[in-house]
Design a protein around this motif. Structure first.
Motif, PDB file in Angstrom:
ATOM      1  N   VAL A 340       0.854  -1.182   0.000  1.00 45.76           N
ATOM      2  CA  VAL A 340       0.000   0.000   0.000  1.00 45.76           C
ATOM      3  C   VAL A 340       0.893   1.235   0.000  1.00 45.76           C
ATOM      4  CG1 VAL A 340      -1.855   1.230   1.161  1.00 45.76           C
ATOM      5  CG2 VAL A 340      -1.740  -1.265   1.312  1.00 45.76           C
ATOM      6  N   CYS A 341       0.756   2.067  -1.019  1.00 40.81           N
ATOM      7  CA  CYS A 341       1.596   3.258  -1.156  1.00 40.81           C
ATOM      8  C   CYS A 341       0.840   4.485  -0.653  1.00 40.81           C
ATOM      9  CB  CYS A 341       2.010   3.457  -2.610  1.00 40.81           C
ATOM     10  SG  CYS A 341       3.051   2.129  -3.250  1.00 40.81           S
ATOM     11  N   ALA A 342       1.103   4.873   0.587  1.00 37.00           N
ATOM     12  CA  ALA A 342       0.539   6.115   1.130  1.00 37.00           C
ATOM     13  C   ALA A 342       1.526   7.227   0.812  1.00 37.00           C
ATOM     14  CB  ALA A 342       0.307   5.977   2.636  1.00 37.00           C
ATOM     15  N   THR A 343       1.707   7.442  -0.476  1.00 31.39           N
ATOM     16  CA  THR A 343       2.776   8.317  -0.983  1.00 31.39           C
ATOM     17  C   THR A 343       2.277   9.683  -1.423  1.00 31.39           C
ATOM     18  OG1 THR A 343       2.531   7.009  -3.030  1.00 31.39           O
ATOM     19  CG2 THR A 343       4.402   6.504  -1.614  1.00 31.39           C
ATOM     20  N   GLY A 344       1.093  10.046  -0.977  1.00 30.40           N
ATOM     21  CA  GLY A 344       0.618  11.401  -1.219  1.00 30.40           C
ATOM     22  C   GLY A 344       0.022  11.616  -2.594  1.00 30.40           C
ATOM     23  N   PHE A 345      -0.056  12.892  -2.969  1.00 32.36           N
ATOM     24  CA  PHE A 345      -0.754  13.286  -4.185  1.00 32.36           C
ATOM     25  C   PHE A 345       0.099  14.258  -4.993  1.00 32.36           C
ATOM     26  CE2 PHE A 345      -3.863  11.828  -1.236  1.00 32.36           C
ATOM     27  CZ  PHE A 345      -4.848  11.224  -1.995  1.00 32.36           C
ATOM     28  N   SER A 346      -0.087  14.204  -6.299  1.00 35.84           N
ATOM     29  CA  SER A 346       0.581  15.130  -7.204  1.00 35.84           C
ATOM     30  C   SER A 346      -0.365  16.285  -7.525  1.00 35.84           C
ATOM     31  CB  SER A 346       0.979  14.408  -8.495  1.00 35.84           C
ATOM     32  OG  SER A 346       1.417  15.322  -9.474  1.00 35.84           O
ATOM     33  N   ASN A 347       0.165  17.492  -7.503  1.00 33.68           N
ATOM     34  CA  ASN A 347      -0.653  18.683  -7.756  1.00 33.68           C
ATOM     35  C   ASN A 347      -0.212  19.330  -9.072  1.00 33.68           C
ATOM     36  OD1 ASN A 347      -2.376  20.857  -7.518  1.00 33.68           O
ATOM     37  ND2 ASN A 347      -1.094  21.947  -6.041  1.00 33.68           N
ATOM     38  N   ARG A 348      -0.382  18.595 -10.176  1.00 33.40           N
ATOM     39  CA  ARG A 348       0.068  19.105 -11.470  1.00 33.40           C
ATOM     40  C   ARG A 348      -0.975  18.955 -12.582  1.00 33.40           C
ATOM     41  NH1 ARG A 348       5.108  20.525 -11.738  1.00 33.40           N
ATOM     42  NH2 ARG A 348       5.061  20.422 -14.011  1.00 33.40           N
ATOM     43  N   ARG A 349      -2.066  18.314 -12.298  1.00 35.31           N
ATOM     44  CA  ARG A 349      -3.054  18.076 -13.347  1.00 35.31           C
ATOM     45  C   ARG A 349      -3.577  19.378 -13.946  1.00 35.31           C
ATOM     46  NH1 ARG A 349      -8.903  15.617 -12.235  1.00 35.31           N
ATOM     47  NH2 ARG A 349      -9.704  15.538 -14.354  1.00 35.31           N
ATOM     48  N   HIS A 350      -3.728  20.400 -13.121  1.00 37.48           N
ATOM     49  CA  HIS A 350      -4.242  21.684 -13.607  1.00 37.48           C
ATOM     50  C   HIS A 350      -3.279  22.354 -14.573  1.00 37.48           C
ATOM     51  CE1 HIS A 350      -1.594  22.746 -10.312  1.00 37.48           C
ATOM     52  NE2 HIS A 350      -1.601  24.002 -10.695  1.00 37.48           N
ATOM     53  N   LEU A 351      -1.964  22.054 -14.420  1.00 35.92           N
ATOM     54  CA  LEU A 351      -0.973  22.678 -15.297  1.00 35.92           C
ATOM     55  C   LEU A 351      -1.122  22.182 -16.735  1.00 35.92           C
ATOM     56  CD1 LEU A 351       2.173  22.544 -12.988  1.00 35.92           C
ATOM     57  CD2 LEU A 351       0.690  24.503 -13.457  1.00 35.92           C
ATOM     58  N   SER A 352      -1.297  20.879 -16.909  1.00 31.30           N
ATOM     59  CA  SER A 352      -1.478  20.348 -18.264  1.00 31.30           C
ATOM     60  C   SER A 352      -2.814  20.779 -18.853  1.00 31.30           C
ATOM     61  CB  SER A 352      -1.364  18.822 -18.256  1.00 31.30           C
ATOM     62  OG  SER A 352      -2.346  18.249 -17.414  1.00 31.30           O
ATOM     63  N   PHE A 353      -3.838  20.896 -17.996  1.00 34.40           N
ATOM     64  CA  PHE A 353      -5.159  21.312 -18.469  1.00 34.40           C
ATOM     65  C   PHE A 353      -5.122  22.738 -19.021  1.00 34.40           C
ATOM     66  CE2 PHE A 353      -9.262  23.391 -17.501  1.00 34.40           C
ATOM     67  CZ  PHE A 353     -10.083  22.643 -18.335  1.00 34.40           C
ATOM     68  N   LEU A 354      -4.403  23.627 -18.335  1.00 34.09           N
ATOM     69  CA  LEU A 354      -4.374  25.039 -18.713  1.00 34.09           C
ATOM     70  C   LEU A 354      -3.218  25.400 -19.650  1.00 34.09           C
ATOM     71  CD1 LEU A 354      -5.197  26.619 -15.232  1.00 34.09           C
ATOM     72  CD2 LEU A 354      -6.725  26.465 -17.190  1.00 34.09           C
ATOM     73  N   GLN A 355      -2.307  24.486 -19.908  1.00 33.46           N
ATOM     74  CA  GLN A 355      -1.116  24.797 -20.674  1.00 33.46           C
ATOM     75  C   GLN A 355      -1.383  25.445 -22.030  1.00 33.46           C
ATOM     76  OE1 GLN A 355       0.333  23.196 -23.573  1.00 33.46           O
ATOM     77  NE2 GLN A 355       2.110  24.585 -23.440  1.00 33.46           N
ATOM     78  N   PRO A 356      -2.415  25.015 -22.792  1.00 33.66           N
ATOM     79  CA  PRO A 356      -2.666  25.662 -24.093  1.00 33.66           C
ATOM     80  C   PRO A 356      -2.950  27.164 -24.007  1.00 33.66           C
ATOM     81  CG  PRO A 356      -3.811  23.557 -23.970  1.00 33.66           C
ATOM     82  CD  PRO A 356      -3.303  23.853 -22.599  1.00 33.66           C
ATOM     83  N   LEU A 357      -3.358  27.652 -22.835  1.00 32.93           N
ATOM     84  CA  LEU A 357      -3.638  29.087 -22.671  1.00 32.93           C
ATOM     85  C   LEU A 357      -2.368  29.890 -22.379  1.00 32.93           C
ATOM     86  CD1 LEU A 357      -6.883  28.953 -20.482  1.00 32.93           C
ATOM     87  CD2 LEU A 357      -6.692  29.010 -22.972  1.00 32.93           C
ATOM     88  N   GLN A 358      -1.268  29.207 -22.118  1.00 32.94           N
ATOM     89  CA  GLN A 358       0.009  29.849 -21.801  1.00 32.94           C
ATOM     90  C   GLN A 358      -0.122  30.842 -20.636  1.00 32.94           C
ATOM     91  OE1 GLN A 358       1.336  31.547 -25.532  1.00 32.94           O
ATOM     92  NE2 GLN A 358       2.016  29.568 -26.311  1.00 32.94           N
ATOM     93  N   PRO A 359      -0.620  30.387 -19.500  1.00 35.62           N
ATOM     94  CA  PRO A 359      -0.759  31.277 -18.336  1.00 35.62           C
ATOM     95  C   PRO A 359       0.608  31.670 -17.785  1.00 35.62           C
ATOM     96  CG  PRO A 359      -1.166  29.006 -17.704  1.00 35.62           C
ATOM     97  CD  PRO A 359      -1.026  29.004 -19.194  1.00 35.62           C
ATOM     98  N   VAL A 360       0.626  32.752 -17.011  1.00 34.51           N
ATOM     99  CA  VAL A 360       1.858  33.226 -16.398  1.00 34.51           C
ATOM    100  C   VAL A 360       2.218  32.318 -15.224  1.00 34.51           C
ATOM    101  CG1 VAL A 360       2.986  35.139 -15.202  1.00 34.51           C
ATOM    102  CG2 VAL A 360       1.396  35.594 -17.089  1.00 34.51           C
TER     103      VAL A 360
END
Length: 451
Positions: A340-360
């Motif tokens: 069982v991997c209680a190894t936390g969570f990655s907080n990057r999904r929003h970056l790939s979702f918004l990447q086409p908009l080229q946010p600052v």
């Protein structure tokens, strides 16, 4: 009068809080609003909803109470509707069970059943210019069950995707015997927690602690192994001064700090949330281990300051290779049945979702303003006419502080985003007068239609 269409990505607690706020205000934003959710319900982390697991925040930090105690969407309203209020009061608990809070979220989502499209995953968002010359946002949507892809246009998009379970690549070698903690109970229900089972848990945070407690409560489990790169276990610091950090007013103060001061604060307060376990869970683990020792057995094996160097499938079991960290470089090999991997969570999904908009982006984080609107930079400024807007919640830990990753502050933050949506809702206002928010919060005698 042309209204702006609003699209909410995700139906987790943050966007549910936003929906409740808009409903309380009777906002016309709801008329053209739609929610995309890739899950099939608003259940909250069902994979770790143990019967004895409780929230780490007060029940008052629900979706609405701190914004409007008279809201029909508070946790108290839920209990009253389910005829559980008196019974809950008599438990003398300020921290409801995780399962009960999940039921509350599902109950709230039911009021917006005509707005939420379950089983729809938002893949990415990009700009598009309408024939009229007015720019809009186009969200690519994938149907989870069929895989079909479609597009949805919106003028305003509120992104609250949640965090992705993180499973180290070197451990993800057998989906049948390696599971992230977020999906633990599904594996337990499949019978992998059976007689003589040997289960290893990687991690040292709250999820790891609750899973270890669960395993020790099941007497048929023969061995519970805990592997961590640090000391096992560290208690969560939840004194009242620390709890003040997890409030919306504190997040406003945090946002005004210089970057170096924000980073220092986050480092200094890691033991208030990350890689720690609450006192009640630690005591339960210790008591369960003592009960084992009284009976002449010790099923709990701790490997602090240890890393897994390799994991491999071996016939009907699984093998872990361990190595000590620091001065200890000793090697150990363990045969187990489930990892069982209680190894936390990655907080990057929003970056790939918004990447086409080229946010600052600054310091690896998207730049947002005081209304949680994402800075789209020159890309947005070059466009004529009413501009499309993107709002981001739950993903600005470095800019808004520790409240961003918890339930604390959801209710008040929802009001900020709701006001920004309402202020820009009308593209071509009638007679030049923009629509406005109610002059004051709903009062105790206000009646809000919720169905």
């Amino acid at each position: 009068m042309q209204k702006r269409k609003t699209l909410l990505v995700g139906s987790g607690p943050a966007n549910l809080a936003l929906l409740t706020c808009l409903k309380e205000w009777g906002s016309s934003v709801l008329d053209t609003l739609e929610v995309l959710e890739r899950r099939d319900s608003a259940e909250w982390h069902p994979g770790i909803a143990f019967e004895d697991s409780r929230l780490q925040v007060s029940l008052f930090k629900d979706l609405a109470f701190l914004r409007n105690p008279a809201s029909p969407f508070t946790f108290f309203s839920f209990l009253h509707d389910r005829e559980l209020l008196y019974h809950f009061i008599h438990t003398n608990e300020l921290y409801p069970s995780r399962k009960l809070f999940s039921d509350y979220l599902v109950w709230v989502s039911g009021f917006f059943a005509n707005k939420i499209r379950f089983g729809k995953e938002a893949v990415e968002v990009r700009f598009r210019e309408r024939p009229s010359g007015i720019p809009t946002l186009v969200v690519t949507v994938r149907d989870v069950s069929s895989g079909d892809v479609s597009e949805t246009e919106a003028d305003d998009v509120v992104v609250s995707l949640g965090h992705e379970p993180y499973l180290p690549e070197e451990l993800a070698v057998d989906p049948g015997r390696v599971v992230h903690s977020n999906f633990f109970l599904s594996h337990a229900n499949e019978g992998l927690i059976n007689a003589n089972a040997r289960v290893a848990v990687v991690g040292s945070g709250q999820s790891a602690g609750e899973i270890v407690r669960f395993l020790l409560q099941h007497r048929e489990v023969s061995e519970v192994i805990v592997v961590g790169r640090r000391h096992l276990f560290e208690q969560t610091d939840d004194n009242p001064f620390v709890n003040d950090f997890y409030t919306y007013p504190h997040s406003l103060k945090f946002a005004k700090l210089p970057p170096e001061d924000r980073n220092r604060f986050l480092t200094d307060t890691r033991n208030t949330n990350f890689s720690t376990v609450t006192k009640d869970v630690l005591k339960s683990i210790y008591d369960l281990r003592f009960e084992d020792q009284v009976c002449g057995r010790d099923r709990l094996r701790l490997f602090p300051y240890t890393e897994i160097t390799a994991a491999e499938r071996v016939e009907d079991s699984f093998r872990l290779h361990l190595r000590g960290i620091g001065s200890r470089q000793d090697l150990t090999t363990l045969e187990i049945d489930l990892l069982v991997c209680a190894t936390g969570f990655s907080n990057r999904r929003h970056l790939s979702f918004l990447q086409p908009l080229q946010p600052v982006i600054e310091d690896a984080a998207l730049v947002i303003d005081e209304s949680f609107e994402v800075d789209l930079g020159q890309t947005a400024l070059r466009r004529s006419g009413p501009r499309p807007r993107v709002f981001l919640t739950n993903h600005s830990f470095g800019l808004r502080g520790p409240t961003e990753h918890t339930l604390g502050g959801l209710a008040e933050r929802a009001a900020v985003v709701a006001k920004a949506l309402q202020d820009g809702h009308v593209l071509q206002p009638a007679q030049g007068r923009p629509e406005t928010l109610p002059a004051a919060w709903p009062t105790r005698n206000s009646r809000v239609e919720t169905k």
